[in-house]
Write a protein that holds these residues in place. Structure first.
Motif, PDB file in Angstrom:
ATOM      1  N   ASN B 234      -6.640 -11.645 -17.372  1.00  0.00           N
ATOM      2  CA  ASN B 234      -6.489 -10.542 -18.320  1.00  0.00           C
ATOM      3  C   ASN B 234      -5.904 -11.012 -19.636  1.00  0.00           C
ATOM      4  N   TYR B 235      -5.052 -12.038 -19.560  1.00  0.00           N
ATOM      5  CA  TYR B 235      -4.460 -12.539 -20.800  1.00  0.00           C
ATOM      6  C   TYR B 235      -5.531 -13.174 -21.685  1.00  0.00           C
ATOM      7  N   THR B 236      -6.492 -13.864 -21.092  1.00  0.00           N
ATOM      8  CA  THR B 236      -7.543 -14.484 -21.908  1.00  0.00           C
ATOM      9  C   THR B 236      -8.429 -13.420 -22.569  1.00  0.00           C
ATOM     10  N   ARG B 237      -8.406 -12.209 -22.055  1.00  0.00           N
ATOM     11  CA  ARG B 237      -9.184 -11.112 -22.677  1.00  0.00           C
ATOM     12  C   ARG B 237      -8.248 -10.073 -23.283  1.00  0.00           C
ATOM     13  N   ILE B 238      -7.091 -10.519 -23.740  1.00  0.00           N
ATOM     14  CA  ILE B 238      -6.036  -9.575 -24.128  1.00  0.00           C
ATOM     15  C   ILE B 238      -6.498  -8.574 -25.182  1.00  0.00           C
ATOM     16  N   GLU B 239      -7.346  -9.019 -26.111  1.00  0.00           N
ATOM     17  CA  GLU B 239      -7.742  -8.126 -27.198  1.00  0.00           C
ATOM     18  C   GLU B 239      -8.614  -6.963 -26.724  1.00  0.00           C
ATOM     19  N   ASP B 240      -9.192  -7.072 -25.531  1.00  0.00           N
ATOM     20  CA  ASP B 240     -10.043  -5.976 -25.017  1.00  0.00           C
ATOM     21  C   ASP B 240      -9.221  -4.830 -24.438  1.00  0.00           C
ATOM     22  N   HIS B 241      -7.904  -5.042 -24.279  1.00  0.00           N
ATOM     23  CA  HIS B 241      -7.091  -4.036 -23.591  1.00  0.00           C
ATOM     24  C   HIS B 241      -6.407  -3.088 -24.560  1.00  0.00           C
ATOM     25  N   PRO B 242      -6.042  -1.887 -24.080  1.00  0.00           N
ATOM     26  CA  PRO B 242      -5.242  -0.988 -24.914  1.00  0.00           C
ATOM     27  C   PRO B 242      -3.825  -1.540 -25.098  1.00  0.00           C
ATOM     28  N   GLU B 243      -3.114  -0.989 -26.082  1.00  0.00           N
ATOM     29  CA  GLU B 243      -1.834  -1.554 -26.502  1.00  0.00           C
ATOM     30  C   GLU B 243      -0.773  -1.722 -25.383  1.00  0.00           C
ATOM     31  N   PRO B 244      -0.532  -0.698 -24.537  1.00  0.00           N
ATOM     32  CA  PRO B 244       0.525  -0.903 -23.526  1.00  0.00           C
ATOM     33  C   PRO B 244       0.224  -2.108 -22.620  1.00  0.00           C
ATOM     34  N   MET B 245      -1.059  -2.278 -22.260  1.00  0.00           N
ATOM     35  CA  MET B 245      -1.454  -3.406 -21.408  1.00  0.00           C
ATOM     36  C   MET B 245      -1.257  -4.719 -22.157  1.00  0.00           C
ATOM     37  N   GLU B 247       0.933  -5.331 -24.494  1.00  0.00           N
ATOM     38  CA  GLU B 247       2.375  -5.590 -24.515  1.00  0.00           C
ATOM     39  C   GLU B 247       2.845  -6.144 -23.176  1.00  0.00           C
ATOM     40  N   GLU B 248       2.387  -5.515 -22.089  1.00  0.00           N
ATOM     41  CA  GLU B 248       2.785  -5.951 -20.751  1.00  0.00           C
ATOM     42  C   GLU B 248       2.388  -7.417 -20.545  1.00  0.00           C
ATOM     43  N   LEU B 249       1.161  -7.749 -20.896  1.00  0.00           N
ATOM     44  CA  LEU B 249       0.675  -9.117 -20.702  1.00  0.00           C
ATOM     45  C   LEU B 249       1.490 -10.101 -21.535  1.00  0.00           C
ATOM     46  N   GLU B 326      21.983   6.301 -25.144  1.00  0.00           N
ATOM     47  CA  GLU B 326      20.526   6.327 -25.257  1.00  0.00           C
ATOM     48  C   GLU B 326      19.988   4.935 -24.967  1.00  0.00           C
ATOM     49  N   LEU B 327      19.012   4.844 -24.060  1.00  0.00           N
ATOM     50  CA  LEU B 327      18.389   3.560 -23.752  1.00  0.00           C
ATOM     51  C   LEU B 327      16.957   3.578 -24.282  1.00  0.00           C
ATOM     52  N   VAL B 328      16.557   2.491 -24.922  1.00  0.00           N
ATOM     53  CA  VAL B 328      15.199   2.412 -25.462  1.00  0.00           C
ATOM     54  C   VAL B 328      14.380   1.488 -24.568  1.00  0.00           C
ATOM     55  N   TYR B 329      13.249   1.985 -24.076  1.00  0.00           N
ATOM     56  CA  TYR B 329      12.414   1.200 -23.174  1.00  0.00           C
ATOM     57  C   TYR B 329      11.537   0.220 -23.942  1.00  0.00           C
ATOM     58  N   TYR B 330      11.376  -0.982 -23.386  1.00  0.00           N
ATOM     59  CA  TYR B 330      10.420  -1.937 -23.919  1.00  0.00           C
ATOM     60  C   TYR B 330       9.025  -1.338 -23.742  1.00  0.00           C
ATOM     61  N   PRO B 331       8.079  -1.660 -24.616  1.00  0.00           N
ATOM     62  CA  PRO B 331       6.717  -1.158 -24.407  1.00  0.00           C
ATOM     63  C   PRO B 331       6.094  -1.871 -23.203  1.00  0.00           C
ATOM     64  N   GLY B 332       5.065  -1.281 -22.601  1.00  0.00           N
ATOM     65  CA  GLY B 332       4.408  -1.920 -21.465  1.00  0.00           C
ATOM     66  C   GLY B 332       3.876  -0.889 -20.491  1.00  0.00           C
ATOM     67  N   LEU B 333       3.483  -1.332 -19.303  1.00  0.00           N
ATOM     68  CA  LEU B 333       2.928  -0.455 -18.276  1.00  0.00           C
ATOM     69  C   LEU B 333       4.047   0.004 -17.355  1.00  0.00           C
ATOM     70  N   ALA B 334       4.253   1.310 -17.235  1.00  0.00           N
ATOM     71  CA  ALA B 334       5.371   1.855 -16.450  1.00  0.00           C
ATOM     72  C   ALA B 334       6.636   1.041 -16.713  1.00  0.00           C
ATOM     73  N   GLN B 370       3.780   3.209  -9.207  1.00  0.00           N
ATOM     74  CA  GLN B 370       4.083   2.178 -10.213  1.00  0.00           C
ATOM     75  C   GLN B 370       3.077   1.036 -10.142  1.00  0.00           C
ATOM     76  N   LEU B 371       2.709   0.652  -8.913  1.00  0.00           N
ATOM     77  CA  LEU B 371       1.730  -0.434  -8.762  1.00  0.00           C
ATOM     78  C   LEU B 371       0.380  -0.027  -9.328  1.00  0.00           C
ATOM     79  N   GLU B 372       0.055   1.249  -9.201  1.00  0.00           N
ATOM     80  CA  GLU B 372      -1.210   1.748  -9.721  1.00  0.00           C
ATOM     81  C   GLU B 372      -1.252   1.536 -11.241  1.00  0.00           C
ATOM     82  N   GLN B 373      -0.099   1.762 -11.892  1.00  0.00           N
ATOM     83  CA  GLN B 373      -0.055   1.573 -13.334  1.00  0.00           C
ATOM     84  C   GLN B 373       0.166   0.123 -13.717  1.00  0.00           C
ATOM     85  N   ASN B 374       0.931  -0.590 -12.882  1.00  0.00           N
ATOM     86  CA  ASN B 374       1.280  -1.959 -13.225  1.00  0.00           C
ATOM     87  C   ASN B 374       1.214  -2.843 -11.976  1.00  0.00           C
ATOM     88  N   PRO B 375       0.071  -3.531 -11.775  1.00  0.00           N
ATOM     89  CA  PRO B 375      -0.084  -4.335 -10.549  1.00  0.00           C
ATOM     90  C   PRO B 375       0.882  -5.509 -10.481  1.00  0.00           C
TER      91      PRO B 375
END
Lengths: 158, 456
Positions: B234-245, B247-249, B326-334, B370-375
């Motif tokens: 997925n990292y080699t195709r990173i540009e094909d993914h939406p932004e949260p994915m 960021e996660e990668l 207040e806690l600010v979450y890092y961007p990413g999947l779940a 959570q796994l469904e959103q972030n394997p």
């Protein structure tokens, strides 16, 4: 065509020894399994492993046959104050260890029992230092007798 | 907390000996600080919810003015020592942790108010600077872009290497002697460090712990290799993914996200319970990981702090306390990793929170979601009333519905958990990874006890 009997079989001995994937490990994976491209078998094994792992982790079923032991009896004495817990924790860490006798005596004299989080350390102490056993036995409470039954080396308490 | 000291207003703030020990720079300072943690070495000892202070009687004519803020544990002392914190600050903190009743003064002396005012002004300036930095264009855009491109190319090369290594492993099988050696995984990890992908390096190093760790470790290793291949692909195709994915990668591979960018997002305000903390050491870096649990939002946040030994990660929110912030979450999947909006909030003592899930079935369902959103989600924390039980020398945690999950715990931890529960359901904080639970902290009556200290 040589088909491995399971994913672990092909994973252990390697895809180079086989020509296709094993059957799906569970019916829920049957459909997606059939769509894995087997022309590159090592890659197919990695894809299948990821699927198997995700399916197992998200479909985990808890055990339902674990027997619970009877709980410890209600305590009749009052637990020591936090300050005394802190003092004991420092002795457990190795500071002022000569203070144990005094700590245990004070605890016993005022009719207190030790906090549960100190029990394993106190029972270990008594296992090593025979002379402290009567004092320790006096302050471990019902909980101490209950937990002592779980370890052979603590049986001196009983 | 003990009743007789809670009448001191500021004592609501929790300063523990462990916390103090954690900031001591060396053994000599520890000894000198401990020696100063007695009443007779001080005048004008005092404190409130934000700061503690005292006049340290030195050998000279004028005593030293020592003060420590409780929120951030910032120190100031008028002594000439270059150690930081100096022995006076350490002594004052130990004294406050061990004998808070000695800090009798309530009125802040001028030198304390003045320092606090200066600190406040400096903080404002720093905020303004940070805000300006965020809007400023980098000075030499071309050079920055070139460096970035070079780094991206190295990572891509590293990821391609990793894909090939994984394919070779799948082709030759993992039933070989070298696979069981930590050395094999460390070597792979080193190659990923060279490729500037520390996230992948950490992943590989953790795989080195798996061989022979449990009965079905081969099967777990296969799952992990599959997951890692999925990540690399997925990292080699990173540009094909939406932004949260994307960021996660990026984060999984080990690219860092700029703190200012994260703090520019809005966060989640709650009263956060400091549920668990664990420290680990790797590559001359100490990591302190803290799970915070929102009492009102029921959300979890993971705070990571790093330090290079001999300094230790600074943790001023002690285990079992509650922090209103207040806690600010890092961007990413779940996403679960957070940054606190402000570091200077102090922690308060409150009663233990309600469980995070109604039982183990609800927790397992939450994990599946959570796994469904972030394997690649490795572990998820929970806080549930559970009975410890032992079956075939294996510790299980069992809920009110008689569902049980296996637990990874040393003999010492098992006995401590049993002692604390006494066979009754007890509030436990643990992490679930899909195979077993790792207990991290547990209730002892109204107190909250770490299970990590004795585990290490």
């Amino acid at each position: 065509m040589k088909q491995p009997e399971s994913l672990i079989a092909i994973g252990l001995s390697g895809a180079s020894r086989y020509q296709q994937l094993p059957p799906p490990p569970h019916a829920v994976l049957a459909d997606v399994w059939s769509r894995i491209d087997e022309s590159n078998l090592p890659q197919a094994v990695l894809h299948a492993s990821a699927l198997d792992g995700l399916a197992r982790r998200s479909g985990y079923q808890p055990m339902t046959d674990i027997a619970l032991s009877d709980p410890a009896r209600e305590e009749t004495k009052v637990q020591i104050q936090d300050a005394a817990v802190v003092a004991a924790q420092r002795m457990i860490r190795g500071e002022f260890t000569h203070g144990w006798t005094e700590w245990l005596r004070l605890c016993q004299r005022h009719g207190f029992i030790a906090a549960p989080r100190l029990l394993p350390a106190l029972l270990d102490l008594g296992t090593q230092q025979r002379n402290l056993r009567p004092l320790i036995r006096a302050v471990v409470g019902e909980r101490g007798f209950w937990i002592a039954r779980k370890l052979e080396s603590w049986s001196w308490v009983l | 907390m003990a009743k007789e000291v809670s009448s001191f207003l500021w004592f609501d703030y929790v300063l523990t000996t462990d916390q103090v020990t954690a900031v001591v720079p060396d053994a000599a300072s520890f000894k000198a600080g401990k020696a100063l943690a007695v009443d007779r070495k001080w005048d004008m000892l005092g404190g409130d919810a934000d700061i503690i202070w005292g006049l340290a009687k030195g050998s000279g004519k004028n005593p030293y003015q020592t003060q420590v803020t409780l929120g951030q544990m910032a120190y100031k002392c008028s002594c000439p020592s270059r150690k930081f914190p100096c022995k006076h600050a350490i002594g004052l903190m130990f004294l406050a942790a061990e004998n808070p009743a000695l800090l009798t003064e309530k009125e802040r002396p001028d030198w304390v108010s003045e320092w606090l005012k200066t600190r406040e002004a400096n903080e404002k300036k720093a905020e303004t600077r940070a805000a300006n930095r965020a809007t400023d264009k980098p000075k030499d855009e071309k050079a920055v872009a070139q460096r970035q491109a070079k780094k991206t190319a190295r990572i891509e090369e590293g990821v391609r290497q990793l894909q090939q290594v994984l394919l070779d492993l799948a082709s030759n099988g993992i039933g070989r002697e070298e696979i069981c050696q930590q050395r094999y995984w460390d070597e792979l990890a080193r190659r990923m460090v060279d490729a500037q992908a520390p996230g992948l390096a950490g992943y590989l190093r953790r795989l080195g712990d798996l061989p022979n760790s449990q009965l079905d470790w081969e099967s777990r290793l296969l799952h992990e290799l599959g997951n890692l291949y999925l990540l690399a692909g997925n990292y080699t195709r990173i540009e094909d993914h939406p932004e949260p994915m994307r960021e996660e990668l990026r984060q999984l591979v080990g690219l860092t996200t700029d703190k200012d960018t994260i703090l520019a997002q809005s966060g989640v305000s709650d009263r956060w319970f400091v549920a668990a903390r664990r420290q680990s050491q790797q590559d001359r870096l100490t990591t302190s990981a803290t799970w915070l649990y929102g009492r009102e939002t029921f959300r979890w946040g993971l705070k990571l702090e790093f330090a290079v030994p001999p300094s230790r990660p600074r943790e001023h929110w002690s285990l079992g306390a509650t922090v209103k912030t207040e806690l600010v979450y890092y961007p990413g999947l779940a996403p679960d990793r957070i940054l606190p909006r402000s570091d200077s909030v102090s922690a308060q003592q409150e009663t233990l929170p309600k469980p995070s899930d109604s039982g183990l079935s609800a927790m397992l369902e939450r994990y599946a979601k959570q796994l469904e959103q972030n394997p690649w989600r490795a572990r998820m924390p929970f806080l549930i009333q559970l009975h410890p039980a032992i079956k075939d020398a294996q510790l299980y945690l069992v809920d009110e519905q008689s569902n049980g999950i296996p637990c990874e715990a040393s003999k010492d931890v098992q006995l401590l958990i049993a002692s604390l529960s006494g066979g009754h359901p007890t509030l436990v904080c643990a992490e679930w990874n899909g195979y077993q639970a790792q207990p991290l902290a547990i209730a002892d009556g109204a107190s909250w006890v770490s299970l990590q200290e004795i585990a290490s």
